[in-house]
Design a protein around this motif. Structure first.
Motif, mmCIF file in Angstrom:
data_model
loop_
_atom_site.group_PDB
_atom_site.id
_atom_site.type_symbol
_atom_site.label_atom_id
_atom_site.label_comp_id
_atom_site.label_asym_id
_atom_site.label_seq_id
_atom_site.Cartn_x
_atom_site.Cartn_y
_atom_site.Cartn_z
ATOM 1 N N GLU A 1 0.853 -1.173 0.000
ATOM 2 C CA GLU A 1 0.000 0.000 0.000
ATOM 3 C C GLU A 1 0.896 1.232 0.000
ATOM 4 O OE1 GLU A 1 -2.406 -0.281 3.453
ATOM 5 O OE2 GLU A 1 -3.306 -2.157 2.871
ATOM 6 N N VAL A 2 0.463 2.268 -0.650
ATOM 7 C CA VAL A 2 1.255 3.491 -0.730
ATOM 8 C C VAL A 2 1.537 4.012 0.680
ATOM 9 C CG1 VAL A 2 1.294 5.873 -1.528
ATOM 10 C CG2 VAL A 2 0.307 4.085 -2.976
ATOM 11 N N GLY A 3 2.806 4.238 0.953
ATOM 12 C CA GLY A 3 3.207 4.793 2.248
ATOM 13 C C GLY A 3 3.327 3.767 3.357
ATOM 14 N N SER A 4 2.914 2.528 3.120
ATOM 15 C CA SER A 4 3.013 1.531 4.193
ATOM 16 C C SER A 4 3.456 0.187 3.634
ATOM 17 C CB SER A 4 1.665 1.389 4.901
ATOM 18 O OG SER A 4 0.680 0.923 3.992
ATOM 19 N N ASP A 5 4.405 0.233 2.723
ATOM 20 C CA ASP A 5 4.770 -0.982 2.004
ATOM 21 C C ASP A 5 6.033 -1.655 2.529
ATOM 22 O OD1 ASP A 5 6.415 1.015 1.227
ATOM 23 O OD2 ASP A 5 6.324 0.563 -0.916
ATOM 24 N N GLN A 6 6.310 -1.528 3.819
ATOM 25 C CA GLN A 6 7.519 -2.130 4.359
ATOM 26 C C GLN A 6 7.220 -3.289 5.281
ATOM 27 O OE1 GLN A 6 10.414 0.601 5.937
ATOM 28 N NE2 GLN A 6 9.597 2.288 4.755
ATOM 29 N N THR A 7 8.122 -4.269 5.270
ATOM 30 C CA THR A 7 8.151 -5.286 6.307
ATOM 31 C C THR A 7 9.259 -4.854 7.255
ATOM 32 O OG1 THR A 7 7.478 -6.961 4.707
ATOM 33 C CG2 THR A 7 8.391 -7.747 6.780
ATOM 34 N N PHE A 8 8.876 -4.472 8.474
ATOM 35 C CA PHE A 8 9.825 -3.859 9.386
ATOM 36 C C PHE A 8 10.709 -4.859 10.114
ATOM 37 C CE2 PHE A 8 6.434 -0.449 9.545
ATOM 38 C CZ PHE A 8 7.130 0.431 8.749
ATOM 39 N N ASP A 9 10.119 -5.957 10.593
ATOM 40 C CA ASP A 9 10.894 -6.891 11.410
ATOM 41 C C ASP A 9 10.379 -8.303 11.200
ATOM 42 O OD1 ASP A 9 12.889 -7.661 13.156
ATOM 43 O OD2 ASP A 9 11.969 -6.807 14.940
ATOM 44 N N VAL A 10 11.224 -9.268 11.542
ATOM 45 C CA VAL A 10 10.909 -10.678 11.336
ATOM 46 C C VAL A 10 11.565 -11.488 12.446
ATOM 47 C CG1 VAL A 10 12.891 -10.987 9.791
ATOM 48 C CG2 VAL A 10 10.959 -12.553 9.630
ATOM 49 N N SER A 11 10.892 -12.578 12.863
ATOM 50 C CA SER A 11 11.447 -13.411 13.924
ATOM 51 C C SER A 11 11.012 -14.857 13.741
ATOM 52 C CB SER A 11 10.969 -12.905 15.289
ATOM 53 O OG SER A 11 11.502 -13.699 16.322
ATOM 54 N N PHE A 12 11.977 -15.776 13.832
ATOM 55 C CA PHE A 12 11.676 -17.203 13.840
ATOM 56 C C PHE A 12 11.084 -17.605 15.185
ATOM 57 C CE2 PHE A 12 14.808 -17.831 10.349
ATOM 58 C CZ PHE A 12 14.087 -18.722 9.564
ATOM 59 N N ASN A 13 10.259 -18.674 15.183
ATOM 60 C CA ASN A 13 9.835 -19.244 16.453
ATOM 61 C C ASN A 13 10.997 -20.068 17.019
ATOM 62 O OD1 ASN A 13 9.784 -21.531 14.808
ATOM 63 N ND2 ASN A 13 7.878 -22.304 15.669
ATOM 64 N N GLU A 14 10.816 -20.614 18.217
ATOM 65 C CA GLU A 14 11.896 -21.322 18.901
ATOM 66 C C GLU A 14 12.382 -22.535 18.116
ATOM 67 O OE1 GLU A 14 14.781 -21.519 21.639
ATOM 68 O OE2 GLU A 14 13.264 -19.962 21.554
ATOM 69 N N ASP A 15 11.466 -23.221 17.431
ATOM 70 C CA ASP A 15 11.848 -24.406 16.651
ATOM 71 C C ASP A 15 12.483 -24.042 15.313
ATOM 72 O OD1 ASP A 15 10.829 -26.062 18.621
ATOM 73 O OD2 ASP A 15 8.836 -26.088 17.719
ATOM 74 N N GLY A 16 12.295 -22.819 14.855
ATOM 75 C CA GLY A 16 12.863 -22.394 13.586
ATOM 76 C C GLY A 16 12.108 -22.905 12.372
ATOM 77 N N ASN A 17 10.881 -23.416 12.575
ATOM 78 C CA ASN A 17 10.122 -23.955 11.432
ATOM 79 C C ASN A 17 9.077 -22.977 10.908
ATOM 80 O OD1 ASN A 17 8.363 -24.128 13.534
ATOM 81 N ND2 ASN A 17 8.025 -26.335 13.411
ATOM 82 N N LEU A 18 8.919 -21.821 11.553
ATOM 83 C CA LEU A 18 8.060 -20.766 11.019
ATOM 84 C C LEU A 18 8.540 -19.430 11.546
ATOM 85 C CD1 LEU A 18 5.750 -19.611 13.274
ATOM 86 C CD2 LEU A 18 4.939 -21.926 12.968
ATOM 87 N N PHE A 19 8.118 -18.363 10.867
ATOM 88 C CA PHE A 19 8.501 -17.029 11.316
ATOM 89 C C PHE A 19 7.314 -16.092 11.196
ATOM 90 C CE2 PHE A 19 9.714 -17.241 6.828
ATOM 91 C CZ PHE A 19 9.149 -16.095 6.299
#
Length: 199
Positions: A170-188
């Protein structure tokens, strides 16, 4: 500095001649009673730095070990979550800015660039990376970007693995700011400029 330390313990201080933007500590000790740290600078108009420091927990002292000049400010710095790192090059360190860069650090060899990784689905100008996280098994790093995507890299093979669209464009809000894996590392999960948290 550990939580719950006695108040009689010395507090630590360390000054640089640049604005410090990022910090992380090595999850393994370089020597008994000592840990490594990495500092990154924030200077949009000039050269930036990665500085490796050694923290002596017994003496309450911080000492510079190595300094590396880099072009762009690092959006995030992080040591490998497990040790030893791959091979004998030293402890692995990941840094994001315009690309994902892997460095190796050892007392004997200092800090050295190991590899530069980028999303191979994009042309030469890839979108700046805003953050990243390292899977707990240390095999993968997922990077978030200002273009709403997340790129996954296979660290053992040192190559791009997959790209996913994380947030609505979306215009003006097109960023992914942060990301984190779960403890098992099988999803984020990600958070972005569209005011959502997504898995």
């Amino acid at each position: 500095m550990q939580m719950g330390q006695e108040e009689s313990k010395k507090s630590m201080g360390y000054a640089t001649d640049y604005e410090i933007f990022g910090i992380d500590f090595c999850k393994t000790e370089g020597a008994p009673g000592k840990i490594w740290g990495v500092l990154s600078s924030l200077n949009e108009n000039a050269q930036n730095h990665l500085e490796i420091v050694e923290v002596d927990l017994e003496q309450g002292a911080v000492k510079k070990k190595d300094l590396l000049n880099i072009r762009y400010p690092a959006s995030k710095v992080m040591w490998s979550p497990l040790a030893p790192s791959y091979g004998q090059e030293g402890q692995l360190l990941a840094v994001t800015s315009d690309k994902l860069r892997l460095y190796a650090y050892s007392d004997a060899k200092g800090v050295a660039l190991k590899s530069e990784l980028k999303n191979t689905l994009l042309n030469d100008l890839s979108a700046p990376l805003t953050s990243f996280d390292w899977s707990r098994d240390k095999n993968y790093i997922v990077c978030s970007s200002i273009d709403t995507t997340c790129s996954i890299f296979d660290i053992k093979e040192e190559k791009f693995y997959k790209q996913l669209i994380a947030h609505d464009k979306e215009v003006g809000s097109d960023q992914t700011f942060d990301v984190s894996f779960n403890e098992d590392g099988n999803l984020f999960v990600t958070v972005g400029g569209d005011n959502t948290l997504r898995q």
